[in-house]
Design a protein around this motif. Structure first.
Motif, PDB file in Angstrom:
ATOM      1  N   VAL A 197       0.780  -1.452   0.403  1.00 12.94           N
ATOM      2  CA  VAL A 197      -0.206   0.230  -0.063  1.00 12.94           C
ATOM      3  C   VAL A 197       0.977   0.874  -0.134  1.00 12.94           C
ATOM      4  O   VAL A 197       1.749   1.708   0.917  1.00 12.94           O
ATOM      5  CB  VAL A 197      -0.763   0.423   1.641  1.00 12.94           C
ATOM      6  N   LEU A 198       0.202   2.317  -1.432  1.00 11.64           N
ATOM      7  CA  LEU A 198       1.331   3.525  -1.116  1.00 11.64           C
ATOM      8  C   LEU A 198      -0.016   4.767  -0.745  1.00 11.64           C
ATOM      9  O   LEU A 198      -0.612   4.981  -0.960  1.00 11.64           O
ATOM     10  CB  LEU A 198       1.713   3.603  -1.969  1.00 11.64           C
ATOM     11  N   VAL A 199       0.913   4.931   0.185  1.00 10.17           N
ATOM     12  CA  VAL A 199      -0.368   6.314   0.887  1.00 10.17           C
ATOM     13  C   VAL A 199       0.209   7.720   1.164  1.00 10.17           C
ATOM     14  O   VAL A 199       1.636   7.266   0.951  1.00 10.17           O
ATOM     15  CB  VAL A 199      -0.114   6.166   3.051  1.00 10.17           C
ATOM     16  N   VAL A 200       0.040   7.968   0.261  1.00  9.39           N
ATOM     17  CA  VAL A 200       0.187   9.431  -0.804  1.00  9.39           C
ATOM     18  C   VAL A 200      -0.601  10.774   0.067  1.00  9.39           C
ATOM     19  O   VAL A 200      -1.471  10.785   0.092  1.00  9.39           O
ATOM     20  CB  VAL A 200       0.315   9.822  -2.451  1.00  9.39           C
ATOM     21  N   THR A 201       0.352  11.251   0.599  1.00 13.71           N
ATOM     22  CA  THR A 201      -0.048  12.816   1.688  1.00 13.71           C
ATOM     23  C   THR A 201       0.136  13.774   0.563  1.00 13.71           C
ATOM     24  O   THR A 201       1.152  14.118   0.310  1.00 13.71           O
ATOM     25  CB  THR A 201       0.738  12.118   2.983  1.00 13.71           C
ATOM     26  N   HIS A 202      -0.542  14.934   0.118  1.00 15.12           N
ATOM     27  CA  HIS A 202      -0.527  15.330   0.114  1.00 15.12           C
ATOM     28  C   HIS A 202       0.686  16.852   0.193  1.00 15.12           C
ATOM     29  O   HIS A 202       1.229  17.286  -0.875  1.00 15.12           O
ATOM     30  CB  HIS A 202      -1.425  17.188  -0.455  1.00 15.12           C
ATOM     31  N   ARG A 237      -0.766  -2.030  10.913  1.00 14.40           N
ATOM     32  CA  ARG A 237      -0.671  -2.847  12.237  1.00 14.40           C
ATOM     33  C   ARG A 237      -1.286  -4.140  11.650  1.00 14.40           C
ATOM     34  O   ARG A 237      -1.134  -5.702  11.935  1.00 14.40           O
ATOM     35  CB  ARG A 237      -1.773  -2.228  13.263  1.00 14.40           C
ATOM     36  N   GLU A 238      -2.523  -4.241   9.888  1.00 17.28           N
ATOM     37  CA  GLU A 238      -2.997  -5.100   9.672  1.00 17.28           C
ATOM     38  C   GLU A 238      -1.871  -6.209   9.381  1.00 17.28           C
ATOM     39  O   GLU A 238      -2.643  -6.767   8.945  1.00 17.28           O
ATOM     40  CB  GLU A 238      -3.746  -4.481   8.728  1.00 17.28           C
ATOM     41  N   GLY A 239      -0.685  -6.098   8.794  1.00 10.61           N
ATOM     42  CA  GLY A 239       0.194  -6.599   7.823  1.00 10.61           C
ATOM     43  C   GLY A 239       0.475  -6.521   6.918  1.00 10.61           C
ATOM     44  O   GLY A 239       1.375  -7.179   5.930  1.00 10.61           O
ATOM     45  N   HIS A 240       0.204  -4.957   6.456  1.00 14.66           N
ATOM     46  CA  HIS A 240       0.265  -4.341   4.845  1.00 14.66           C
ATOM     47  C   HIS A 240       1.372  -3.881   5.019  1.00 14.66           C
ATOM     48  O   HIS A 240       1.953  -3.309   5.986  1.00 14.66           O
ATOM     49  CB  HIS A 240      -1.285  -3.805   4.473  1.00 14.66           C
TER      50      HIS A 240
END
Length: 361
Positions: free
Chosen positions: A3-8, A28-31
């Motif tokens: 998962v890539l989280v993009v913050t502006h 925490r979910e293991g991703h």
């Protein structure tokens, strides 16, 4: 998943702080989570402590070109190409775009058909429409999962996207309790004994209503010339200097605003537009009564644990502040009620459970 989280951005504003909670919960979910910030900022070390973190390619060039009056269209397309390069570097299964201000990544992610995209919206309808249009997104693609930060934003997204209500997720923003309490516990300047501090925390700008706040402050000070009261604004931006009363102070930005927020006797929110300001919930969590304009989801946040004033009603804002300045018992009771409301209605556990459902879907 990867998962890539993009913050502006990596500023200390509300949306990046929500992004931190998203990153922590997904990890925490293991991703396998990584973070991409569209520009540098003071929160980068905190993001890096949670997950591998990087900054977008050529952030200054992309920002300068997209903000150019003459080269905007060229800059917009370059921004999308840059976003595509960023996504190519990370090769994520899921792209979590945390703000309409990162709309270029919504466009770029569509070039990768096997990647799913979530757009977590923290903006009102008018602001979101402008942001997406600036990125060349005229219509929200049907295959993009939509997440709203508040009930008012949820209603906006249902209307803008033309989707049934159940197809737009509602993930209500909540304060990071441990972080707020931990940072507020550090040594900070305390108000003088007997002095009432009326505070505001946010960028010094028109949208945040700095001019309205100043008018209300002057009204209160004029009505209570002998009262020991001081107005303090904590935040970055150009400081208004015209005819400032000595009891009105702009403290500037802070790496840790929470001690100052905890020292407020009354917190204010004079914003013209604010869908679900995290600073309201953080002030309430610290036991500070809030007086705010009823914009966006602010009435849902405060409930009966503060004072909500009709948007733009400066006289009403001043009157509510004045009454609390003169009534320490009401301040204490509202502050206690505010803290209990946040702890019961805006919990991090509920946030994480809802986020898990959104990602699973």
């Amino acid at each position: 998943m990867r998962v890539l989280v993009v913050t502006h951005e990596a500023s200390r504003s509300g949306a990046p702080r929500v992004a931190q909670m998203v990153v922590r919960a997904l990890a925490r979910e293991g991703h396998a989570v990584s973070v991409l910030s569209c520009r540098p900022g003071p929160l980068l070390p905190e993001f890096a402590a949670l997950a591998p973190t990087s900054v977008a390619v050529l952030p200054r060039v992309r920002r300068r070109l997209t903000g150019s009056r003459w080269l905007h269209h060229v800059g917009r397309e370059l921004d999308v190409v840059g976003a595509w390069v960023d996504l190519l570097r990370h090769r994520a299964d899921l792209v979590y775009v945390n703000s309409g201000a990162a709309g270029a990544y919504v466009r770029a992610a569509r070039w990768w058909p096997r990647r799913r995209t979530i757009l977590h919206v923290h903006e009102s309808a008018a602001v979101l429409t402008d942001l997406l249009a600036g990125a060349g997104v005229r219509r929200i693609p049907d295959d993009v999962e939509l997440v709203a930060c508040s009930p008012s934003v949820h209603a906006d997204l249902v209307r803008l996207a033309g989707r049934p209500e159940e197809q737009v997720a509602l993930l209500v923003s909540v304060p990071d309790e441990d972080r707020v309490f931990g940072l507020a516990g550090r040594a900070g300047a305390a108000p003088s004994i007997g002095e009432v501090v009326v505070g505001c925390c946010g960028s010094v700008e028109h949208r945040k209503g700095v001019d309205l706040w100043l008018r209300a402050a002057r009204e209160v000070l004029a009505e209570l010339p002998d009262a020991s009261v001081r107005f303090v604004w904590v935040g970055d931006g150009p400081v208004p200097t015209a005819q400032l009363d000595s009891r009105i102070r702009f403290a500037g930005p802070s790496d840790n605003p929470y001690p100052a927020m905890a020292s407020f006797d009354i917190a204010t929110l004079p914003s013209r537009d604010d869908p679900f300001p995290l600073v309201v919930l953080e002030s309430m969590l610290l036991g500070v009564p809030v007086v705010a304009f009823g914009v966006g989801g602010v009435p849902d946040q405060i409930g009966d644990a503060g004072v909500v004033v009709r948007p733009g009603d400066v006289a009403g804002l001043a009157d509510a502040i004045r009454r609390l300045v003169l009534d320490p018992v009401a301040r204490r009771e509202l502050g206690d009620l505010a803290r209990r409301r946040v702890l019961s209605e805006f919990s991090g556990a509920d946030f994480e459970r809802t986020l898990q459902k959104v990602v699973a879907r």
